[in-house]
Design a protein around this motif. Structure first.
Motif, short mmCIF file in Angstrom:
data_model
loop_
_atom_site.label_atom_id
_atom_site.label_comp_id
_atom_site.label_asym_id
_atom_site.label_seq_id
_atom_site.Cartn_x
_atom_site.Cartn_y
_atom_site.Cartn_z
N VAL A 92 0.86 -1.19 0.00
CA VAL A 92 0.00 0.00 0.00
C VAL A 92 0.90 1.24 0.00
CG1 VAL A 92 -1.79 1.28 1.22
CG2 VAL A 92 -1.84 -1.22 1.19
N ASP A 93 1.05 1.81 -1.16
CA ASP A 93 1.83 3.03 -1.29
C ASP A 93 0.98 4.03 -2.06
OD1 ASP A 93 3.88 4.78 -1.03
OD2 ASP A 93 5.12 3.94 -2.62
N PHE A 94 1.31 5.29 -1.92
CA PHE A 94 0.51 6.33 -2.55
C PHE A 94 1.40 7.34 -3.26
CE2 PHE A 94 -1.99 4.84 1.07
CZ PHE A 94 -3.21 4.58 0.47
N VAL A 95 0.80 7.99 -4.26
CA VAL A 95 1.45 9.10 -4.95
C VAL A 95 0.56 10.33 -4.81
CG1 VAL A 95 2.66 7.64 -6.61
CG2 VAL A 95 0.35 8.47 -7.16
N THR A 102 0.80 21.25 -12.81
CA THR A 102 0.78 21.61 -11.39
C THR A 102 2.15 21.38 -10.76
OG1 THR A 102 -1.55 20.95 -11.23
CG2 THR A 102 -0.32 21.12 -9.16
N LYS A 103 2.56 22.26 -9.84
CA LYS A 103 3.79 22.09 -9.08
C LYS A 103 3.46 21.86 -7.61
CE LYS A 103 6.48 25.18 -12.12
NZ LYS A 103 6.75 24.03 -13.00
N LEU A 104 4.34 21.17 -6.92
CA LEU A 104 4.09 20.81 -5.53
C LEU A 104 3.86 22.05 -4.66
CD1 LEU A 104 3.89 18.56 -3.42
CD2 LEU A 104 6.37 18.71 -3.12
N GLU A 105 4.61 23.11 -4.94
CA GLU A 105 4.47 24.32 -4.12
C GLU A 105 3.13 25.03 -4.33
OE1 GLU A 105 7.44 25.29 -7.53
OE2 GLU A 105 6.98 23.61 -6.17
N ASP A 154 -6.31 20.94 -5.49
CA ASP A 154 -5.12 21.19 -6.29
C ASP A 154 -4.38 19.90 -6.61
OD1 ASP A 154 -5.42 24.08 -5.97
OD2 ASP A 154 -4.76 23.72 -3.90
N ALA A 155 -4.53 18.90 -5.75
CA ALA A 155 -3.83 17.64 -5.91
C ALA A 155 -4.64 16.53 -5.26
CB ALA A 155 -2.43 17.71 -5.29
N ALA A 156 -4.22 15.30 -5.54
CA ALA A 156 -4.95 14.15 -5.01
C ALA A 156 -3.97 13.05 -4.60
CB ALA A 156 -5.93 13.61 -6.05
N ILE A 157 -4.34 12.35 -3.54
CA ILE A 157 -3.60 11.15 -3.14
C ILE A 157 -4.25 9.97 -3.86
CG2 ILE A 157 -3.08 9.61 -1.22
CD1 ILE A 157 -3.12 12.06 0.61
N ALA A 158 -3.42 9.15 -4.52
CA ALA A 158 -3.95 8.07 -5.35
C ALA A 158 -2.97 6.90 -5.36
CB ALA A 158 -4.21 8.57 -6.77
N PRO A 159 -3.42 5.72 -5.80
CA PRO A 159 -2.51 4.58 -5.96
C PRO A 159 -1.55 4.85 -7.12
CG PRO A 159 -4.81 3.87 -5.94
CD PRO A 159 -4.81 5.36 -6.10
N PRO A 160 -0.36 4.26 -7.11
CA PRO A 160 0.58 4.46 -8.22
C PRO A 160 0.01 4.05 -9.57
CG PRO A 160 1.69 3.48 -6.33
CD PRO A 160 0.23 3.48 -6.01
N LEU A 171 3.50 14.55 -8.61
CA LEU A 171 4.10 15.57 -7.76
C LEU A 171 5.01 14.97 -6.69
CD1 LEU A 171 0.90 17.76 -7.21
CD2 LEU A 171 2.69 18.04 -8.94
N ALA A 172 4.68 13.78 -6.22
CA ALA A 172 5.52 13.11 -5.22
C ALA A 172 5.11 11.64 -5.20
CB ALA A 172 5.34 13.72 -3.84
N GLU A 173 6.06 10.77 -4.88
CA GLU A 173 5.75 9.35 -4.78
C GLU A 173 6.24 8.80 -3.45
OE1 GLU A 173 7.66 7.25 -7.95
OE2 GLU A 173 9.41 8.58 -7.92
#
Length: 317
Positions: A92-95, A102-105, A154-160, A171-173
Motif C-alpha cells: 500500500v503506497d501512494f502518490v 501543477t507544481k508541488l508548491e 489542487d492535488a490528489a492522493i492516489a494509488p501508483p 508531484l511526489a511518490e
C-alpha cells in the motif's frame, strides 16, 4: 461468466482502473488476457459471482495498518455459495498527483479517501503543513475528480497505478507513512472443492459462538490449540441479531485435507451453531506451515486405527 464460444473468463474487481484491487488481480496468472469487470463495491463483486456474471471476484479482506475490512468479512459470512481460492498481497503506497502543469508548491487543497489521507498524514504535515483535506469517495475518484472538473482540489492522493490510466502530473511518490503497509486480497469463486494441499496453506472460517457463557471463546480456541494449529487471524464481528452476539473471522495455518485441520473442523461443528468454511488455499507468502511431529497426519491416522481395534476386539500389541 465464461464465454462458452471464446473460453474467455470474467473477473470482477473494485474499479475503476488503477485501484489496488486491480493490482491484486494482475497477480493472478489465469486472469491475464481475460475479461476484467470493474464494480463499485464488494457486494456487487460477490453478487456477480453468485449470479453467474463473473467466474471470480477480487476483494480486499485485511489491511496491515487498519485491520480487517468489515464489509468484506460480513459479506462472506452472509452470502452463501462462495469459496476463497487464493490470496494476494499488495504493498500500500501512494502518490500525490495534480493536473498537468501543477507544481508541488502550488498545492494547498488535497483530495483523498479518508483512509488514504490518514496513511499519508505525517508526510503531508511535513511537506504541506498548511494544506486542507477534501474527502473523496475512493482512491481513484480523488484523482479523476481533478481531471473531470468535479473537484476543486489542487492535488490528489492516489494509488501508483493511476499513472498508467490517466494523464496526471506526478508531484511526489512513496508518500505513505508506513513503508511496510500491505493489503491482503482474496480471489473468491463459487463453491468448489479445495485444491490439493501445498504445505504452505491457509484455511479461512467464520464461526459463531453458542449461547453466551464463561469460557465459550476459550472452548472455540481449544479446537485449534489442542491440535497444534496456529491462527494468523482472529477477529470478531457482530452477528447483528442481538447485543453481545458475535461471529469470529478465523485464518488458520494449514489445509482442510490435513488430518489435524479436519479434526479441528469436526470439533468446531460439534461446538458451534454455525461454521462457514470459506476455503483452504495457498498462502500468498508461500511460507511452509511447520508444526510438532505429535500433530502429524500419521499420528491422527494411528489413533483412529487404535480405536477401531479396541471396538472390534482386536488384541492390543
Amino acid at each position: 461468466m465464461t464465454d462458452e464460444a471464446s473460453g474467455i473468463r470474467t473477473y470482477s474487481f473494485l474499479g475503476p482502473a488503477g485501484t489496488f484491487t486491480e493490482a491484486a488481480l494482475a497477480q493472478v496468472p489465469e486472469a491475464r488476457g481475460q475479461r476484467w469487470s470493474p464494480v463499485r463495491n464488494v457486494g456487487e463483486a460477490l453478487a456477480d459471482v453468485v449470479e453467474g456474471r463473473s467466474d471470480a471476484a477480487m476483494i480486499a479482506i485485511e489491511n496491515s495498518v487498519d485491520g480487517g475490512v468489515s464489509t468484506a468479512q460480513d459479506a462472506l459470512a452472509t452470502v452463501g455459495g462462495l469459496r476463497i481460492v487464493g490470496e494476494y498481497l499488495v504493498p500500500v503506497d501512494f502518490v500525490l498527483v495534480g493536473r498537468p502543469g501543477t507544481k508541488l508548491e502550488d498545492v494547498s487543497l488535497v483530495a483523498a479517501h479518508p483512509v488514504a489521507y490518514a496513511q499519508c498524514l505525517q508526510w503531508l504535515t511535513r511537506t504541506l503543513p498548511a494544506h486542507a483535506h477534501v474527502p473523496a469517495a475512493s482512491n481513484v475518484a480523488s484523482a479523476v475528480g481533478l481531471l473531470d472538473g468535479t473537484s476543486d482540489a489542487d492535488a490528489a492522493i492516489a494509488p501508483p497505478g493511476i499513472l498508467d490510466h490517466h494523464d496526471v502530473e506526478l508531484l511526489a511518490e512513496q508518500i505513505g507513512d508506513n513503508a511496510n503497509a500491505l493489503t491482503r486480497f482474496v480471489l473468491v469463486s463459487r463453491t468448489v472443492a479445495p485444491p490439493p494441499p501445498t504445505g504452505a496453506d491457509k484455511t479461512s472460517l467464520m464461526v459463531e459462538l453458542p449461547e453466551d457463557h464463561p469460557g465459550a471463546l476459550m472452548e472455540m480456541l481449544e479446537q485449534f490449540a489442542t491440535r497444534g494449529i496456529n491462527l494468523s487471524l482472529l477477529a470478531s464481528r457482530p452477528i447483528g441479531d442481538a447485543l453481545g452476539r458475535y461471529r469470529f473471522v478465523i485464518d488458520a495455518d494449514g489445509h482442510v485435507h490435513d488430518e489435524r485441520m479436519a479434526d479441528a473442523l469436526l470439533g468446531l461443528r460439534r461446538f458451534s451453531p454455525k461454521v462457514v468454511f470459506l476455503g483452504s488455499y495457498p498462502r500468498a507468502d508461500r511460507a511452509v506451515v511447520h508444526y510438532p511431529d505429535r500433530y502429524s497426519d500419521d499420528v491422527f491416522v494411528e489413533a483412529r486405527d487404535w480405536l477401531r481395534g479396541l471396538l472390534s476386539g482386536e488384541p492390543e500389541s
